[in-house]
Structures are given as C-alpha cells and as structure tokens.
Design a protein around this motif. Structure first.
Motif, mmCIF file in Angstrom:
data_model
loop_
_atom_site.group_PDB
_atom_site.id
_atom_site.type_symbol
_atom_site.label_atom_id
_atom_site.label_comp_id
_atom_site.label_asym_id
_atom_site.label_seq_id
_atom_site.Cartn_x
_atom_site.Cartn_y
_atom_site.Cartn_z
ATOM 1 N N GLU A 125 44.130 44.493 39.131
ATOM 2 C CA GLU A 125 44.216 44.200 40.566
ATOM 3 C C GLU A 125 43.012 44.775 41.312
ATOM 4 O O GLU A 125 42.485 44.150 42.238
ATOM 5 N N ALA A 126 42.563 45.933 40.882
ATOM 6 C CA ALA A 126 41.388 46.542 41.521
ATOM 7 C C ALA A 126 40.129 45.719 41.223
ATOM 8 O O ALA A 126 39.271 45.534 42.094
ATOM 9 N N ARG A 164 40.249 42.752 43.448
ATOM 10 C CA ARG A 164 39.957 43.158 44.823
ATOM 11 C C ARG A 164 38.447 43.318 45.024
ATOM 12 O O ARG A 164 37.886 42.914 46.033
ATOM 13 N N GLU A 178 37.199 46.032 54.577
ATOM 14 C CA GLU A 178 38.383 45.477 53.889
ATOM 15 C C GLU A 178 39.104 44.428 54.728
ATOM 16 O O GLU A 178 39.695 43.489 54.190
ATOM 17 N N ASP A 198 36.753 40.001 45.204
ATOM 18 C CA ASP A 198 37.027 39.266 46.447
ATOM 19 C C ASP A 198 35.875 39.375 47.454
ATOM 20 O O ASP A 198 35.739 38.533 48.338
ATOM 21 N N GLN A 199 35.065 40.411 47.328
ATOM 22 C CA GLN A 199 33.911 40.563 48.239
ATOM 23 C C GLN A 199 32.970 39.365 48.160
ATOM 24 O O GLN A 199 32.220 39.097 49.093
ATOM 25 N N ASN A 215 44.061 38.820 51.573
ATOM 26 C CA ASN A 215 45.050 39.837 51.180
ATOM 27 C C ASN A 215 44.890 40.191 49.705
ATOM 28 O O ASN A 215 44.565 39.329 48.892
ATOM 29 N N PRO A 216 45.135 41.464 49.368
ATOM 30 C CA PRO A 216 44.979 41.868 47.955
ATOM 31 C C PRO A 216 45.924 41.086 47.049
ATOM 32 O O PRO A 216 47.052 40.792 47.437
ATOM 33 N N THR A 217 45.420 40.734 45.857
ATOM 34 C CA THR A 217 46.219 39.988 44.889
ATOM 35 C C THR A 217 47.218 40.905 44.197
ATOM 36 O O THR A 217 46.848 42.001 43.755
ATOM 37 N N LYS A 218 48.467 40.477 44.122
ATOM 38 C CA LYS A 218 49.444 41.170 43.277
ATOM 39 C C LYS A 218 49.680 40.290 42.054
ATOM 40 O O LYS A 218 49.939 39.085 42.188
#
Lengths: 480, 149
Positions: free
Chosen positions: B75-76, B79, B40, B82-83, B45-48
C-alpha cells in the motif's frame, strides 16, 4: 560494515618518494603496494619491481585480516594464485597481455563466473554454478587480471557494488570515498550479469582514482555479440591528459538537485566545487531539470515492474534453490520462491505485479514510461542548450549509521538514497562519483558529474580535473 | 572491530582545497531546496488492498505477502507511485529503452556454443534422463486464511 571501509590512494608524484623511502627501512614492499592506484601498480609490475604473485599474496593476506567485514561471498584465492603465477611468468618473458595483467580485481557476485558459485546474495541462487563467464569477467580474464573473489551485495543488487541500476555504484563510491563510474547504457555488456532491471542495469566500475576508471573502461567497453543492447560503434580506449584546460567548459548546476533533506555539509561541498570550477574559468550556469522530483517515483514503478518479470525465471526447476513441496507445480514454485527471496525482493515482485495488472497497466506502468521520457528529455534539452557536463551531489548526506537506516523499511530508504542517482539510469547517460571532501565526522562526501551519452572521455577528463584540485585525503594503509 | 581501525587510517596531506577557496557571493547552487515533498491532499485517496486482490497477486506472483506488514508495504508503494498523477503526460510517448533510436543488433542464426547439455543440467535440483522434472501441473493453489497482524 563495508560501507565505512575506505581504500587508500596516493598521488602519482609521491610514488618514487614512497618506494625510496620504504627501501631504506626495508619494510616489506608488498604491504605498501596495497595503497597504490592501478596505474602505479601496473608500472611497478612492468618495471619488475614487484610480481603479480607477490601482489596477489599481499591482497589475500590483507583480505584475511579484514575478513569480519564480510566483503566476499566466495573467495577464489586458489585460482587467483594460479592466475598470478601465470601472470608473473608472462611478465618475466616480456609477454604482458594488457596493463591489467597481474592486477588483482574483485567482482560483484551478480556477474556469472564459470565454475565459481554465483549467488547474487540470494538464497534462491545459493548453489548456482554458472557454466560460463559474464562478458565483463571474460574480458578481465583475457587481459590477465587476477580475480580474488566475488563480493557481497544486497540481494539481487538492490544497492551494492559493481553494477548500477539506480545508483549502486555511485552511491557506495560516494560513501566510501572512491571513484565510481556508471557508463552509458549500451557501452558495456550485460551478458552474464544477473538482471535486476534490464532497461536500467549497467556494469559499473570502482577505482581509487579517475585515471584507473579510464583504464578499466578501456578494457571492458565495446560491442558484445552476446548482448544485443550493446551498441555496435567501435569504442576507442583513451587515457586522460595531465594538463586539463576547463576554460571552454560549460558546467550546468541543476537547481532541482537542491532537494529536501540535502545535508548542510553536502550542500557546502557542492557550492564550493561549483565556485572552484567558475574561479578556474569554466562557464557555470544554473539549469533546470524540471521533472527531477518525480524521477524516483517513476523509477520505483519501472523497477518493480521489471523485477516482477525478471524474477519469474526463478521457479526451482532448471537452476537455483528448489523447495520440497511436490504436490503441484504451483505449490513447488510458491514454496521455492518464498524460501528463496527475502522480503525486499518479494515486496518488489508483488508491487510490480500490481502495477502490471490489466486494470493498472496504463495508469501506473505506462504513466511511468511517459515520465521516463520527460526525464530523458530534461537532460537532452540541457545538453542541447550547450551545457557539456552537470555537477550535482551524489547522495543527500555522508554515510548514515545502520541504526538510522533500519528505522525505515528498505523501500523508503531506497527512495531517499537514490534520489540523485537514478535519473541518470532512466536517461541512459554516463555519470561518475568523485570523492571531494570529508565531513566534520571524517566521512567522505562525493559529487556526481553527469555527461552526455558515449561522452565518457569528456566526463572523466572533467572528473580528473576536479580530483586534481580537491586533494581528497585518502585513507592510507600502514606500511607494517 | 577495533583492530580494523588500526589497519586503516587517514593521512591528511594538506588542508583540503575546497575549504580554502573563497566562496563566491553569487554561487550558481541554490541556497534553499527548490522543491518540496508532495502535498498529500492533491493525491487520490490511498489505496486499500482487498482480499481478492491479495489472493490474485499471490497467484500471479507466486510469492506470498507473508504477513500484514507485507500488505502495508504494498500500500505504501502504491501511495508513493500515486505521485505520478501530478505530472501532465498528455501527448508523451512511453519510453521503453534509451536505445530506441538505434537498430537492434541481430546475430546470424547459427549455433556458436553448443554441446553444453551437461553443464546446463548440472544446476537442476532434479533430472530424469535429460529432462527437468516438475510436479503435476494445473492444480490451483489452495485458498489461504486472511493475514493476521
């Protein structure tokens, strides 16, 4: 739960024994027939030892006994009875249309059937009656098959029977101990198959044994003028040899398919099958498909994007569920779609729209399409290197419990369940699940064979060899 | 479900062949997983998802998030996607279709199956004469309250 339902099958050689054995006890033949393969049943029909009508009646009786499994969304027993009667007459007059004439089949409720409700297991199509048959349905009907009903599925085929977008044929076939074939993209027509992801969807085949899959493929494959994505090459139906020589076969073991969370029993089965091939004289080598870990990520983005675009057609105006809010077009659309789709479908539509936003398009959608090419190239390079076929697990483990499944949301479970199956869809190549062993708990473990585009004959020949070796303990139906 | 167990039973024909074979010492199948789930810390950074994006997506998609859980799920999904940024795709052409090397079949532009107007209209919830009926257009959806948990 249909996931734990098994179908039986018997080795060809025991057929004569079986019929003789049953004859002396005077058991009703019809029930013993239900455990036979398609090929065996077709032979009984052609020899006049049973009739399509008898067979259809037995299937309907059995379906009624197991009604609580909720297999069918729509039963078509009445038309099936008529089709069976017609087939019986044809057999009597010596006018059999095809080896499938009189054979009972079921069709996933994602395939359009003229005059028969087709719902895709979605409220949005709850009352939809297509005016035409999907090409796959038409080809079965033209060959005299008897359609028993439209089978249940996840809403919009997100993990069920008869069409394969990311593993929805091989995955359940592996859990249920049957053969599940995902043919090459472009070999079978998608006309009338309600689309989920157009660039990945293929009609798929479930059968009890590999020979039967070849028979079904022969009846279904080939160019369709109504589907411009079917290839125009002539398809030559084939049957598979009995004596199979694998000594000139080169089998690749893609090392990335030993993924995190692979169950010990599935790993063991995979290792033993690889050893079995090697012991029998095949050349077995470890190969690498380096982008495999990113495949499911790429798949999740492409799938959401195409779902978002495909589901745009459901607005309630021309067909399907229609909401009651008539204050504006958009209000009607929004209400129709809120009522019509479940939360999994809505989630994919929203995610797809997010990935397709102008500011995200290149970052997410195009990046996924680039990774798709890398995955397709991984397979191409391995095959160009001389490998004929790849052997992998189909799923991470045998079937899990419902309680386990619902501990995570559907999106997360799909990531886990489709990890070994969707790369094949991204690359468009054919693959088949072969039931190979039973777990300690008595649940089926399947392995996946992956072939080269349009090389279904090689793929199924190797699958049949494996099937012959492993003596998979099929479930049998009692003869009383 | 008990009676179902009686309907289906397993007939063990022989000892399964796979268990009977002698394992090779040098199996080509790796004994350990060859990759790990992604680290991770290597991801952005994770998107909000902000309120404007929620409203924008709901207008485009014409489906709603229904609740906070729907937003968490998006959001999940982001995320997870994003990988993809860990893969070097420099110079790689995007792939639309596996049939990209083949000519697309085009049929002649002639009517092959016509006269099916009634069949088509039969599936519509509301028709007047031979028209599909839609409510008035160009009226934006009303603004909604924020989702509570």
């Amino acid at each position: 739960m249909c996931r734990s339902k098994h179908h039986g099958g018997r080795p060809e050689s025991s057929l004569t024994f079986l019929t003789t054995f049953l004859a002396q006890f005077n058991f009703p033949r019809v029930f013993s027939m239900l455990g036979l393969t398609l090929k065996e049943t077709a032979r009984l029909l052609s020899e006049g030892k049973t009739t399509a009508a008898e067979l259809c009646a037995a299937c309907v009786a059995r379906a009624k006994q197991v009604q609580e499994l909720n297999v069918f969304i729509t039963e078509t027993y009445n038309t099936a009875g008529q089709q069976a009667a017609d087939s019986t007459l044809r057999h009597r007059q010596g006018n059999r249309l095809h080896v499938l004439d009189g054979i009972p089949v079921t069709i996933k409720d994602a395939f359009s059937t003229a005059g028969v409700r087709t719902t895709c297991a979605s409220r949005i199509l709850r009352d939809y009656v297509p005016p035409y048959n999907a090409t796959m349905v038409q080809r079965l009907v033209d060959r005299g098959a008897v359609l028993l009903g439209k089978t249940n599925m996840d809403e919009f085929a997100m993990g069920a029977l008869g069409s394969d977008t990311g593993g929805s044929v091989r995955n359940p076939a592996s859990y249920c101990g049957v053969v599940g074939l995902k043919p090459t993209y472009g070999l079978l027509s998608r006309h009338g198959l309600i689309p989920l992801v157009n660039s990945l969807d293929v009609p798929g085949i479930f059968t009890r044994c590999v020979d039967d899959a070849a028979i079904m493929l022969g009846a279904l494959a080939g160019h369709d003028p109504k589907d411009s994505t079917t290839v125009s090459d002539t398809f030559q139906p084939f049957s598979l040899p009995e004596d199979i020589d694998i000594t000139r076969l080169h089998v690749g073991i893609p090392k990335e398919y030993h993924a995190p969370h692979l169950s010990a029993e599935t790993l063991n089965t995979w290792q033993r099958a690889a050893d079995l091939l090697e012991d029998a004289g095949a050349r077995v080598s470890q190969v690498s498909l380096p982008h495999t870990p990113y495949s499911i990520v790429c798949y999740s983005v492409l799938c959401a994007a195409e779902v978002a675009s495909n589901m745009a057609r459901y607005d309630g105006l021309e067909f399907g569920h229609r909401g009651s809010d008539h204050s504006s077009t958009e209000a009607l659309y929004a209400q129709t779609r809120h009522e019509g789709f479940n939360d999994v479908v809505r989630g994919r539509i929203l995610a797809g729209n997010y990935f397709l936003l102008k500011r995200h398009y290149d970052h997410y959608f195009i990046q996924a399409q680039r990774i798709r090419r890398l995955i397709a190239n991984d397979f191409r390079k391995v095959f160009e290197g001389g490998v004929d076929i790849l052997l992998t697990p189909t799923t991470l483990s045998p079937a899990r419990s419902y309680r386990w499944f619902v501990q995570e949301d559907n999106r997360t479970r799909t990531e886990q369940e489709d990890v070994f199956t969707q790369p094949v869809n991204l690359a468009g190549i054919p693959a088949v699940n072969v039931p190979v062993a039973l777990s300690e708990d008595g649940l089926p473990i399947g392995l996946q064979l992956i072939g080269q585009s349009f090389q279904e004959k090689t793929l199924l020949t190797v699958a049949k060899w494996l099937e012959q070796q492993v003596n998979f303990p099929h479930l049998q139906l009692p003869e009383h | 479900m008990n009676h179902l167990h009686r309907l289906f039973r397993i007939t063990q024909v022989d000892r399964p062949v796979l268990l009977a074979i002698t394992r090779r010492l040098s199996s080509k199948v790796p004994t350990e997983p060859t990759w790990k789930e992604v680290d991770e810390s290597k991801l952005p950074n994770p998107t909000k998802i902000d309120q404007d994006t929620i409203a924008h997506l709901e207008r485009l998609a014409l489906v709603d998030f229904a609740n906070k859980e729907g937003i968490r799920r998006l959001e999940a999904a982001i995320r997870f996607a994003d990988q993809m940024f860990l893969v070097d795709t420099t110079g790689v052409e995007p792939m639309d279709s596996v049939l990209e090397d083949r000519e697309l079949y085009l049929r002649d532009d002639v009517v092959t199956e016509g006269n099916c107007k009634d069949d088509i209209l039969r599936n519509a919830g509301k028709v007047v004469e031979d028209y599909f009926v839609a409510p008035p257009g160009n009226i934006p959806l009303p603004k909604k309250e924020e989702y509570d948990s």
